[in-house]
Scaffold this active site. Structure first.
Site, short mmCIF file in Angstrom:
data_model
loop_
_atom_site.label_atom_id
_atom_site.label_comp_id
_atom_site.label_asym_id
_atom_site.label_seq_id
_atom_site.Cartn_x
_atom_site.Cartn_y
_atom_site.Cartn_z
CG ASN A 209 -0.20 -0.03 2.50
OD1 ASN A 209 0.47 0.95 2.85
ND2 ASN A 209 -0.26 -1.14 3.23
N PRO A 305 -2.69 -12.02 11.04
CG PRO A 305 -0.73 -12.47 12.23
CD PRO A 305 -1.35 -12.59 10.87
CE LYS A 341 -7.90 -2.85 14.64
NZ LYS A 341 -6.91 -3.58 13.85
O1 PMT Z 1 3.09 6.27 6.37
P1 PMT Z 1 2.43 7.57 5.93
O2 PMT Z 1 2.51 7.77 4.44
O3 PMT Z 1 2.92 8.77 6.70
O4 PMT Z 1 0.88 7.40 6.24
C1 PMT Z 1 0.44 7.29 7.56
C2 PMT Z 1 -0.80 6.38 7.68
C3 PMT Z 1 -1.95 6.99 6.90
C4 PMT Z 1 -0.48 4.99 7.15
C5 PMT Z 1 -1.13 6.30 9.21
O5 PMT Z 1 -1.40 7.60 9.69
C6 PMT Z 1 -2.31 5.41 9.48
O6 PMT Z 1 -3.46 5.81 9.46
N1 PMT Z 1 -2.05 4.09 9.76
C7 PMT Z 1 -3.09 3.08 10.00
C8 PMT Z 1 -3.62 2.59 8.68
C9 PMT Z 1 -4.92 1.81 8.81
O7 PMT Z 1 -5.91 2.16 8.29
O8 PMT Z 1 -4.88 0.79 9.51
P2 PMT Z 1 -6.16 -0.21 9.75
O9 PMT Z 1 -7.45 0.47 9.82
O10 PMT Z 1 -6.00 -1.28 8.73
O11 PMT Z 1 -5.78 -0.76 11.15
C10 PMT Z 1 -6.13 -0.14 12.37
C11 PMT Z 1 -5.03 -0.34 13.34
O12 PMT Z 1 -4.74 -1.73 13.51
C12 PMT Z 1 -3.71 0.31 12.94
O13 PMT Z 1 -3.10 0.80 14.11
C13 PMT Z 1 -2.91 -0.84 12.34
O14 PMT Z 1 -1.49 -0.65 12.51
C14 PMT Z 1 -3.41 -2.03 13.18
N2 PMT Z 1 -3.38 -3.31 12.46
C15 PMT Z 1 -4.19 -3.51 11.38
C16 PMT Z 1 -4.19 -4.76 10.76
C17 PMT Z 1 -3.36 -5.79 11.27
N3 PMT Z 1 -3.35 -6.99 10.70
N4 PMT Z 1 -2.60 -5.56 12.33
C18 PMT Z 1 -2.60 -4.34 12.94
O15 PMT Z 1 -1.87 -4.14 13.92
#
Ligand code: PMT
Length: 402
Positions: A209, A305, A341
């Site tokens: 991504n 996971p 979470k």
């Molecule tokens: O890296 P940049 O270009 O500066 O951009 C920053 C960002 C937009 C990536 C950052 O600010 C951000 O929003 N990161 C989270 C991205 C996201 O949408 O994650 P999610 O909704 O898929 O997951 C939610 C949370 O769970 C996040 O903290 C993620 O790290 C965590 N997660 C998700 C899936 C997974 N399998 N394991 C996780 O730990």
């Protein structure tokens, strides 16, 4: 300009690394600092005072009898004007003298007379650095509350390889900036994820991504500057590790999961900034898929996971902070993620603002509700977020009520 208005006295002592101090003056100036250079006599054998005068825009002081000081007290006047004294390079001899409280030239006298923080960037041959006498002096300087920056290891000017090289000017500037940041996370260990993951399809292709790592790296830097010991588990990005941060590079979500779970129980705070792939390819082709032979592939995906949820589920685990990138319904989706979470704080951003750029707009969601932060650079937002985390953790914030 993170050193705007800060007055720094840069002491240059005798060593070949003195040539790097010229670049240091330039970089400190670029950050807004007023730099006053003072040199030992030995330093002038390596670089002329005129170089520093031209770069700092100020006359350079070379001895305590300098007639330009009307009261003949250059050591007092220089140290009273300073918010911080930085000695770079600091030679073995200079460190030995100040470890013993000697005051027999301008720089050592000024160091003894100062009432502001002192940072030393040692630079010497590896044998001199390892010598028990130098190590005794280092221990004594640390006991006296003096900050030592480095030294680094590597090839030395004398051709030998080992510890004793002066840190690079960019790293020293980072340490100087950090010296002015309140140590709200002193003694805390912060574990973080940042960047994207890469889920291989075959030997060369994969699913990833657009996360650049900038938001996570800015946060790692801010936590380190606030005094935390920071371990950053990073997916593949094109930026270097912030100064003082222990970076572990991984590629896939499974690797990130393993690296986090090996360290999570020992962490005080966990922050998941990474954009982790929710799915990975069930069977990775060993060789490059051939269009003519294999035809259009059908890729079966299996779920990865959830790293953040796994850390949050640990008994006596760290204080957990998540991120959420959404394209709409920021509040509803972010709060739902926080509750699912089981974490006390989630940081939401819009995908069109969060990914890739140097600035962002963050909205924090905790049990108290929503806290929008004004749009700013990722570095500025990182500092504000660390402040919020410290406050919330200090209040003993609890997890979401479901
Ligand atoms: O890296 P940049 O270009 O500066 O951009 C920053 C960002 C937009 C990536 C950052 O600010 C951000 O929003 N990161 C989270 C991205 C996201 O949408 O994650 P999610 O909704 O898929 O997951 C939610 C949370 O769970 C996040 O903290 C993620 O790290 C965590 N997660 C998700 C899936 C997974 N399998 N394991 C996780 O730990």
């Amino acid at each position: 300009m993170e050193l705007n208005g800060k007055r720094i006295v840069l002491g240059v002592t005798g060593g070949i690394a003195a040539y790097k101090a010229a670049e240091l003056v330039r970089l400190l100036g670029k950050q807004g600092a007023e730099v006053q250079v003072a040199m030992t006599a030995a330093a002038t054998h390596f670089v002329g005072a005129t170089t520093f005068q031209a770069l700092s825009g100020r006359p350079v002081y070379l001895d305590q009898w300098d007639a330009r000081m009307p009261n003949a007290m250059a050591h007092i006047d220089l140290s009273r004007q300073a918010d911080l004294v930085l000695i770079a390079p600091a030679s073995a001899d200079f460190m030995a003298r100040i470890a013993n409280g000697m005051a027999d030239d301008l720089l050592s006298t000024m160091v003894l007379a100062r009432d502001c923080p002192l940072l030393l960037a040692p630079a010497m041959n590896r044998q001199m650095w390892e010598n028990p006498a130098t190590q005794r002096n280092v221990a004594r300087l640390r006991d006296d509350g003096i900050g030592l920056l480095g030294p680094a290891s590597g090839e030395q000017a004398c051709g030998e390889v080992g510890a004793g090289r002066m840190l690079e000017p960019e790293e020293i500037v980072e340490a100087v900036i950090a010296a002015f940041v309140p140590k709200s996370l002193r003694g805390q260990s912060v574990l973080m994820t940042a960047g994207p993951t890469f889920e291989a399809i075959d030997a060369v292709r994969g699913i990833t991504n657009l996360s650049s790592g900038k938001m996570g790296y800015a946060l790692a830097r801010a936590a380190q500057q606030a005094g935390a010991q920071v371990t950053l588990i990073s997916g593949p990005v094109g930026i270097s590790a912030p100064y003082g941060v222990d970076r572990i590079q991984v590629r896939s979500a499974l690797e990130m999961h393993a690296a986090v779970m090996a360290r999570a129980a020992a962490a005080d705070i966990f922050i998941g900034v990474a954009a982790v792939a929710d799915y990975r390819v069930a069977e990775i082709a060993e060789h490059k898929l051939k269009k003519d032979v294999d035809g259009p592939p059908t890729i079966e995906l299996v779920e990865n996971p959830d790293i953040l949820a796994a850390v949050a589920a640990l008994a006596d685990g760290p204080f957990c902070v998540g991120f959420a990138a959404e394209s709409q319904h920021l509040e509803a989706y972010a709060q739902a993620k926080r509750k699912k979470k089981n974490i006390p704080l989630i940081v939401a951003n819009l995908i069109q603002e969060g990914f890739g750029g140097d600035s962002n707009r963050l909205v924090l969601f905790d049990e108290q509700g929503m806290h929008p932060l004004a749009p700013a650079s990722k570095a500025q937002l990182a500092t504000q977020l660390i402040h919020h985390i410290v406050t919330l953790k200090g209040q003993g914030a609890c997890i979401a009520s479901t």
